[in-house]
Every structure is written in structure tokens, then in C-alpha cells.
Scaffold this motif. Sequence first.
Motif: not given
Length: 176
Positions: A108-124, A170-176
Amino acid sequence: MQMIEVNELKPHPRNKEFFDDISGDKWEDFKKSIIRRGIVEPVVVTSDLTIVSGHQRWKAAKELKILEVPCNITYYPEKDEKLNINKNDMILEDLISTNILQRGIGNCNPMKMAKCIIELERIYGVRQGSASDGSNQYVKKADLNNSAEQKSQEQLAKQIGISVDTLQNYKKLTTL
């Protein structure tokens, strides 16, 4: 399971947001595998034939001029009152979770993996912090609008097969 014409299937509109296509030698090997064995794992689709899991199998079938692919149709209710989650989030959760499990983290692309994690965190309804530091790790069930179940970062990390530290990195990548 049933056979459905490739041209009737449509990609999930958010799939590209979370996952890249297989490319290069891996893509050629993937197609050779389908030529040798066929599509072993059925494509998972919604009742309106939107792909939830199997975008790469569908793409390969189109390139190989395969007319029909095996599909499992999953029916999603408009809302699951028990889990307090709407249809779109149920589909999105399945899209993300199944793709992570099938592709593995390393694919998985690391930035896209970060987006996956953030979206799953929102859902859960996952919140920062841990139970031991007294922070509000979860949202009260009454405050949830679209949460399948309340999870901690630790539970989410375990679900997708990574450590909490890796999840947070992974999540930190979205704030760079």
C-alpha cells in the motif's frame, strides 16, 4: 456466488482515494495467474453492482477480455440500528478492510494507508489517547452518528496487522 458480466460492474467511487493499482511486473504476474487459474476469489459487489473488493481482478478481466467474473453480491441495509452505522460507511469499511487484508500493508502507498486509517477511525469512532491515561478514547454511543463499533487505536492496529506506533506514524504523514 454468480457470474456477472464485467461491463455491468462499476468501481467504487472512492477506491482510488485509498488504493493504487498493481503495476509493472507484479501486474503482469497477476494477470498470468488469472490466465492459469482463473479468478479464484469472487469479486464482492453491492446490490447495484458497485465493486467493494476486487477492483484489480475486475481490471485484469477487462484487459484479458474475460466476459464474466464470479461475484458475491452483498446486500447492505440503509442503516444498521444495532451498530449505528449507515450503508455508505458499511460499504466503505468493507472496501478498506478487505483490501488491506488482501493486499497486505507492504503493498500500500503510505499516504493512502494513512487515509485508510483515518477513515476507519472515523467509522469506528476512535479517539486519541489510551485508557490508561484517562483521556476520552471513545465517543459516547449516543454521540455517534456513523460508528460501527467503538474501538481503540490498539484494536484498530491489531485488526489491520500493524503496531500502534506504526498506525500513529502513518497518521502523521497526513500532517506533513
